[in-house]
Scaffold this active site. Sequence first.
Site: not given
Ligand SMILES: O=C(O)CCC(=O)C(=O)O
Ligand SMILES: [Fe+2]
Length: 352
Positions: A226, A228, A284, A294
């Site tokens: 996605h 952001d 990403h 994690r």
């Molecule tokens: O957890 C991650 O590294 C990415 C999180 C992410 O892309 C988001 O919360 O929009």
């Molecule tokens: Fe994100």
Amino acid sequence: MSTNIVVPLPLDFESVTKLPNSHAWTLVTTDSDPAATPDTVPVVDLLCPNAASLVRHACETCGYVQVTNHGVPSDLISQAELQTGRLFSLPTQQKLRTVRSPNGLTGYGLARISPFFSKRMWSEGFTIAAGSQAEHARQLWPHDDDDHDHRDSFCNVMEMYQRGMMRLAEKMAGLMLGSLGITAAHEDIKWVKPKNGCSNNPQGVLQLNSYPVCPDPTKAMGLAPHSDSSLLTILHQSNGIGGLQVKEEGIGWVPVHPVNGALVVFVGDLMHILSNGRFNNVLHRAVVNETHHRVSLAYFYGPPMDVKISPLIDNHDHPPLYRPVTWQEYLDFKATHFNEALELIKNDVKVM
Ligand SMILES: O=C(O)CCC(=O)C(=O)O
Ligand SMILES: [Fe+2]
């Protein structure tokens, strides 16, 4: 008579030992080359005199930058990570007291992009906005003295973290836009530095993500690809535990390894619009692993809800690519069209 809308909930991860079919994706690790390295690793020291031009270059090429000397105390970041880990390690029943309602913004639940995918993601999330931590903390820890301690420390840390994030987000927005020659004096972005007492303030949403240890990470997806919807996003990821990947033109999915002391700043869709397509709102995703839980903390920064965002670099060579849109309108678009949303607000640019 009331209609009960069923909210799909995250899995009770601790109770499963095998990856359920509902969570088994195809092409997760096979579509990324584990040896792939990014073309460049964009790390910028914000105290460096040419930080602005380095940030601009990173935003135009990679679509993200890892920033050091960002001014957010490392102790605050560690505390926020600790509180996040503590929240997600609560028993599922306790977390479910704060479950996000179908049209709600805050609380515990699946990744917001889940409805666009037929398979479930190996993650759980908790969203905080506009001081919602206080109400949720009361639901999570409603009882005795011990609860009070948990509640207070969670609320204090999350409040301070959001304040630190807002300050850094304002700094980054100023730096990114300034690097394109757009200064805070520009009528259309006065809201980046609002005057005291002004009600038209930028907004921030804090998204806590948890990726539990996974029995079969090669088939699981932590967070699907996605971009952001924000102007920019500031991400802290657990030190030493990779999982974040970005899509690089001509290379594919490449890891963004955590850099000690650095925060990742992503160009969001709205910044891509403001920059008239010059800044890359990079795709990403997050993958998971078999040994480490994690967590990541993503702070989405956007304009005041009623402010129209439109390309600020328009001249004869580069007519505006997008129609003006508020953050709320864009979020509604994204909720229906997901990764197609930007295409749909494109102006009909005539190529002569
Ligand atoms: O957890 C991650 O590294 C990415 C999180 C992410 O892309 C988001 O919360 O929009
Ligand atoms: Fe994100």
